[in-house]
Structures are given as structure tokens and as C-alpha cells.
Design a protein around this motif. Structure first.
Motif, mmCIF file in Angstrom:
data_model
loop_
_atom_site.group_PDB
_atom_site.id
_atom_site.type_symbol
_atom_site.label_atom_id
_atom_site.label_comp_id
_atom_site.label_asym_id
_atom_site.label_seq_id
_atom_site.Cartn_x
_atom_site.Cartn_y
_atom_site.Cartn_z
ATOM 1 N N VAL A 5 20.841 19.658 6.315
ATOM 2 C CA VAL A 5 19.425 19.999 6.406
ATOM 3 C C VAL A 5 19.244 21.345 5.721
ATOM 4 O O VAL A 5 19.931 22.314 6.046
ATOM 5 C CB VAL A 5 18.928 20.063 7.859
ATOM 6 C CG1 VAL A 5 17.466 20.520 7.901
ATOM 7 C CG2 VAL A 5 19.072 18.709 8.532
ATOM 8 N N PHE A 6 18.320 21.414 4.751
ATOM 9 C CA PHE A 6 18.112 22.607 3.936
ATOM 10 C C PHE A 6 16.735 23.208 4.239
ATOM 11 O O PHE A 6 15.724 22.734 3.715
ATOM 12 C CB PHE A 6 18.192 22.268 2.448
ATOM 13 C CG PHE A 6 19.458 21.562 2.045
ATOM 14 C CD1 PHE A 6 20.643 22.260 1.887
ATOM 15 C CD2 PHE A 6 19.464 20.194 1.804
ATOM 16 C CE1 PHE A 6 21.804 21.621 1.498
ATOM 17 C CE2 PHE A 6 20.619 19.545 1.419
ATOM 18 C CZ PHE A 6 21.803 20.260 1.262
ATOM 19 N N PRO A 7 16.665 24.247 5.062
ATOM 20 C CA PRO A 7 15.371 24.878 5.360
ATOM 21 C C PRO A 7 14.712 25.399 4.086
ATOM 22 O O PRO A 7 15.370 25.993 3.231
ATOM 23 C CB PRO A 7 15.751 26.028 6.291
ATOM 24 C CG PRO A 7 17.052 25.618 6.905
ATOM 25 C CD PRO A 7 17.767 24.862 5.832
ATOM 26 N N GLY A 8 13.419 25.157 3.963
ATOM 27 C CA GLY A 8 12.665 25.650 2.823
ATOM 28 C C GLY A 8 12.848 24.865 1.543
ATOM 29 O O GLY A 8 12.294 25.226 0.507
ATOM 30 N N VAL A 9 13.623 23.781 1.593
ATOM 31 C CA VAL A 9 13.910 22.975 0.401
ATOM 32 C C VAL A 9 13.151 21.661 0.499
ATOM 33 O O VAL A 9 12.987 21.094 1.585
ATOM 34 C CB VAL A 9 15.423 22.719 0.266
ATOM 35 C CG1 VAL A 9 15.717 21.790 -0.906
ATOM 36 C CG2 VAL A 9 16.174 24.033 0.093
ATOM 37 N N THR A 10 12.694 21.154 -0.640
ATOM 38 C CA THR A 10 11.970 19.893 -0.690
ATOM 39 C C THR A 10 12.658 18.931 -1.661
ATOM 40 O O THR A 10 13.489 19.336 -2.486
ATOM 41 C CB THR A 10 10.519 20.102 -1.161
ATOM 42 O OG1 THR A 10 10.535 20.573 -2.523
ATOM 43 C CG2 THR A 10 9.788 21.110 -0.283
ATOM 44 N N ALA A 27 12.032 20.340 9.122
ATOM 45 C CA ALA A 27 13.096 21.339 9.055
ATOM 46 C C ALA A 27 13.506 21.664 7.632
ATOM 47 O O ALA A 27 14.261 22.602 7.401
ATOM 48 C CB ALA A 27 14.319 20.833 9.828
ATOM 49 N N GLY A 28 13.006 20.901 6.676
ATOM 50 C CA GLY A 28 13.441 21.028 5.291
ATOM 51 C C GLY A 28 14.030 19.722 4.822
ATOM 52 O O GLY A 28 14.008 18.712 5.548
ATOM 53 N N LEU A 29 14.578 19.693 3.620
ATOM 54 C CA LEU A 29 15.145 18.455 3.100
ATOM 55 C C LEU A 29 16.360 18.052 3.917
ATOM 56 O O LEU A 29 17.277 18.842 4.122
ATOM 57 C CB LEU A 29 15.549 18.604 1.639
ATOM 58 C CG LEU A 29 15.995 17.268 1.030
ATOM 59 C CD1 LEU A 29 14.812 16.526 0.450
ATOM 60 C CD2 LEU A 29 17.063 17.469 -0.024
ATOM 61 N N GLU A 30 16.382 16.822 4.371
ATOM 62 C CA GLU A 30 17.562 16.254 5.030
ATOM 63 C C GLU A 30 18.252 15.336 4.025
ATOM 64 O O GLU A 30 17.613 14.470 3.417
ATOM 65 C CB GLU A 30 17.169 15.464 6.275
ATOM 66 C CG GLU A 30 18.364 14.863 7.005
ATOM 67 C CD GLU A 30 17.957 14.044 8.214
ATOM 68 O OE1 GLU A 30 18.854 13.637 8.966
ATOM 69 O OE2 GLU A 30 16.739 13.793 8.396
ATOM 70 N N MET A 31 19.552 15.520 3.842
ATOM 71 C CA MET A 31 20.310 14.749 2.864
ATOM 72 C C MET A 31 21.515 14.098 3.524
ATOM 73 O O MET A 31 22.212 14.725 4.331
ATOM 74 C CB MET A 31 20.780 15.655 1.718
ATOM 75 C CG MET A 31 21.682 14.956 0.708
ATOM 76 S SD MET A 31 22.111 16.018 -0.691
ATOM 77 C CE MET A 31 20.585 15.912 -1.632
ATOM 78 N N ILE A 32 21.748 12.825 3.179
ATOM 79 C CA ILE A 32 22.977 12.153 3.597
ATOM 80 C C ILE A 32 23.796 11.853 2.351
ATOM 81 O O ILE A 32 23.270 11.384 1.342
ATOM 82 C CB ILE A 32 22.706 10.880 4.415
ATOM 83 C CG1 ILE A 32 21.885 9.864 3.613
ATOM 84 C CG2 ILE A 32 21.992 11.228 5.712
ATOM 85 C CD1 ILE A 32 21.776 8.507 4.310
ATOM 86 N N ASN A 33 25.086 12.159 2.417
ATOM 87 C CA ASN A 33 26.001 11.961 1.295
ATOM 88 C C ASN A 33 27.179 11.114 1.738
ATOM 89 O O ASN A 33 27.713 11.300 2.839
ATOM 90 C CB ASN A 33 26.522 13.309 0.781
ATOM 91 C CG ASN A 33 25.426 14.188 0.227
ATOM 92 O OD1 ASN A 33 24.372 13.713 -0.180
ATOM 93 N ND2 ASN A 33 25.659 15.487 0.222
ATOM 94 N N ARG A 34 27.617 10.207 0.871
ATOM 95 C CA ARG A 34 28.793 9.382 1.113
ATOM 96 C C ARG A 34 29.599 9.290 -0.188
ATOM 97 O O ARG A 34 29.019 9.175 -1.271
ATOM 98 C CB ARG A 34 28.418 7.970 1.572
ATOM 99 C CG ARG A 34 27.568 7.903 2.836
ATOM 100 C CD ARG A 34 28.357 8.290 4.075
ATOM 101 N NE ARG A 34 27.586 8.129 5.299
ATOM 102 C CZ ARG A 34 26.782 9.047 5.822
ATOM 103 N NH1 ARG A 34 26.624 10.214 5.213
ATOM 104 N NH2 ARG A 34 26.134 8.812 6.951
#
Length: 336
Positions: A139-144, A262-269
Motif C-alpha cells: 500500500v503506497f500512501p499518496g500514490v495513485t 490509503a493510497g495505491l494497493e498493489m498485489i505482485n506475484r
């Protein structure tokens, strides 16, 4: 005097992770929190990274010399941090079986159903393949999502921009058609998909010289309805092939992101190795056979692949935390 250095002791100690993260709105996203700041400016939910493989230690001053004359050099830093919850997840050892997914269409469907409950970071060896498996959720606060799309079309134009992302490990990035990548009259997909990045970087001590072949997630087997239902709008998924074996899939990489309060949420695999399901990739005919032969040629046995899975999880944790920290500022300066 005898020194006992354990492999997983790569990070310095830090205060305990702050509690209080909760779901926000209708999507199963993570709500925003305001962590306290520890002495020295390090937030209480972050810990400083204090160990890098020797090749990466030697790479950092080389990158520093290349970046220092660039106008964006202020974003190049030696002080990298990681989220404490991700560090703790990796310190627990390999993922439990219920969180280890195959790179199949069914595995991707399970990923979309279970990602809110999956560990924030993890790694494993998969016998069926064989494969190294690594995963994360950031989760990246302030990122879109818009900022991430800008980053993936801006940084491959110069290798020095790529170095900002992981100053110790990233060496080179270039793109097959930089004019198309820079053309803001095209959509994000039109600029990035089918326009391979040539990337050279360290994953732990391993030097990877490869092409990243970005494409829409649907072309790897992700259900479009699941993407829409969960609000995922950002994608930087792709198949990675070695520069010496351009038609042989080595890595299936999934990067998906969505905007949350909360900002951009990213899932990586990441799946590294070979699998019978790789025959489904239309742009890589015979992918299962070719990847199987590549794994044999590279002598990627269980020991190597399990260590590579762990190093990939560390790499992901480090580079994305670094990027998330400076992305809002560099976007305002160069992208807005």
C-alpha cells in the motif's frame, strides 16, 4: 571469535508494527493510518535495510556516478527501508501450502479471490514445474494508479531513471520503441504492451539480463470480471525471457494495482522456472517445452530456485517500497 550470520538476518531491528489497519469502503482494501516517526526520521512501521549482496554493494557507487549529473539525482538514495510487516512475514520461512499458487488460470482465479487474506510477503518452492514463487501486497500512501502508469512509461527512457527504483540492484533499462512509449496521445496499453523492456538487474547475487514482455492481464489468464469487481485498474504484468533465449518464458510476473483511501494497493506475484500451463501463452508458442529446456540449461534445481524465490521477495519488497516513497514527488515534478 566465532560469528554466526544467518541468511535471513538482512534487516536491522525496528519498533513494532502499528496496529489499526482496517478495511475501507466496499472493497476489501486497507484503510489509511498515520504511523509515528521514530528518531532519525524512520517511521515506526519501517525498518532500515542493512544488508546487500556483494555485487549490489559494488554496483551502488557505479550507479551513483551515472545518476549524479541528472536533474532527478536527488531521488537517488542509499538509505532504503522496508515495511516491518513484510520483514516479519519473510522471517517466518516459506509460505504455508494454502498460500502457494500455481501459475495456471485456476491459480490466478484463486489469487483474485484470496489476495486480501494472503500474507503481505512470502516465497516458496513449487515442485510442479519446478518453480520459484514469490508474492507481495503493498500500500503506497499518496500514490495513485495514474502515477504508476506514468512511471512505467517514463523510467525506461533512461537507465538512470531505472536506477532510482533500486539504486543497488538496477543497472539498465531500455525499450524497443521509445518513441511509442513516450507518445502520450496513445493509451497506456498502446504505449507499453508489445514494447519490450530490456532490463539488467541483480536479484540477490544473480545477474538477470532479460526482456520484460508486458501485456494485458487477461492475456495471461486473469479474469476481467474479477479485475473489475475488485477495482483493479493498473497493470504491469508480463513474461520475462532471458536475452539469450527470447522465446523461452522464464518468469510470469503479475503486477496489479487499485486506488484506495490509503493510497495505491498493489498485489505482485512471480513464478520463476517452468510449468506445463505455459503452453497457453499465444505469444510464446511451445512455452512449456522451451521453459523446461531453459531451466535445465540454467541448472535451476530446488536449492537454487528456493533461494531465488526468497531473493525475489526481498527484491520486490525493497524496490517497491523505495519507489512508493518518492513517486508522488517525482511525478509532481516531471509527470503532472
Amino acid at each position: 571469535m566465532q560469528t554466526n550470520l544467518k541468511r535471513r538476518r538482512i534487516l536491522s531491528g525496528a519498533p513494532a508494527l502499528l496496529a489499526g489497519m482496517a478495511a475501507a469502503n466496499a472493497l476489501p482494501s486497507i484503510a489509511s493510518a498515520s504511523p509515528s516517526v521514530a528518531p532519525g526520521g524512520l517511521s515506526a512501521d519501517r525498518t532500515r535495510i542493512t544488508y546487500f549482496q556483494v555485487p549490489m554493494q559494488k554496483q551502488w557507487p557505479l550507479n551513483e556516478q551515472l545518476v549524479k549529473s541528472k536533474p532527478y539525482a536527488k531521488y537517488f538514495t542509499k538509505d532504503l527501508v522496508a515495511p516491518v510487516d513484510m520483514v516479519n512475514a519473510l522471517a517466518g520461512g516459506p509460505l504455508p501450502p494454502e498460500h502457494v499458487l500455481p501459475p495456471t488460470v485456476d491459480g490466478l482465479a484463486k489469487m483474485m479471490r484470496t489476495f486480501p487474506d494472503a500474507p503481505v510477503s512470502g516465497y516458496a518452492f513449487i515442485d510442479e514445474g519446478p518453480l520459484a514463487f514469490a508474492q507481495s501486497r503493498h500500500v503506497f500512501p499518496g500514490v495513485t494508479a495514474k502515477m504508476f502508469e506514468w512511471w512505467f512509461t517514463w523510467h525506461p527512457i533512461e537507465s538512470e531513471r531505472y536506477m532510482l527504483w533500486f539504486p543497488h540492484a538496477h543497472i539498465h533499462n531500455s525499450v524497443a520503441d521509445p518513441v511509442r512509449l513516450a507518445n502520450d496521445k496513445l493509451t497506456y496499453g498502446e504505449r507499453l504492451y508489445g514494447n519490450p523492456n530490456h532490463v539488467t538487474e541483480y536479484i540477490g547475487p544473480m545477474l538477470l539480463d532479460s526482456y520484460i514482455n508486458f501485456d494485458a492481464p487477461e492475456n495471461f489468464g486473469v479474469d476481467p470480471a474479477a479485475l473489475k469487481a475488485n477495482g483493479f485498474t493498473f497493470n504491469a504484468s508480463g513474461i520475462i525471457t532471458p536475452i539469450t533465449d527470447r522465446h523461452s518464458p522464464l518468469v510470469l510476473m503479475i503486477h496489479l494495482g487499485r486506488d484506495t483511501p490509503a493510497g495505491l494497493e498493489m498485489i505482485n506475484r512471480y513464478w520463476i522456472g517452468t510449468h506445463a500451463s505455459y503452453d497457453r501463452f499465444k505469444k510464446f508458442p511451445g512455452g512449456a517445452h522451451l521453459s523446461r529446456e531453459l531451466v535445465k540449461k540454467m541448472k535451476l534445481d530446488k536449492v537454487i530456485l528456493e533461494n531465488l524465490a526468497y531473493e525475489m521477495a526481498i527484491h520486490d519488497m525493497t524496490e517497491f517500497t523505495c519507489l512508493g516513497k518518492f513517486l508522488p514527488d517525482i511525478y509532481r515534478e516531471y509527470g503532472a
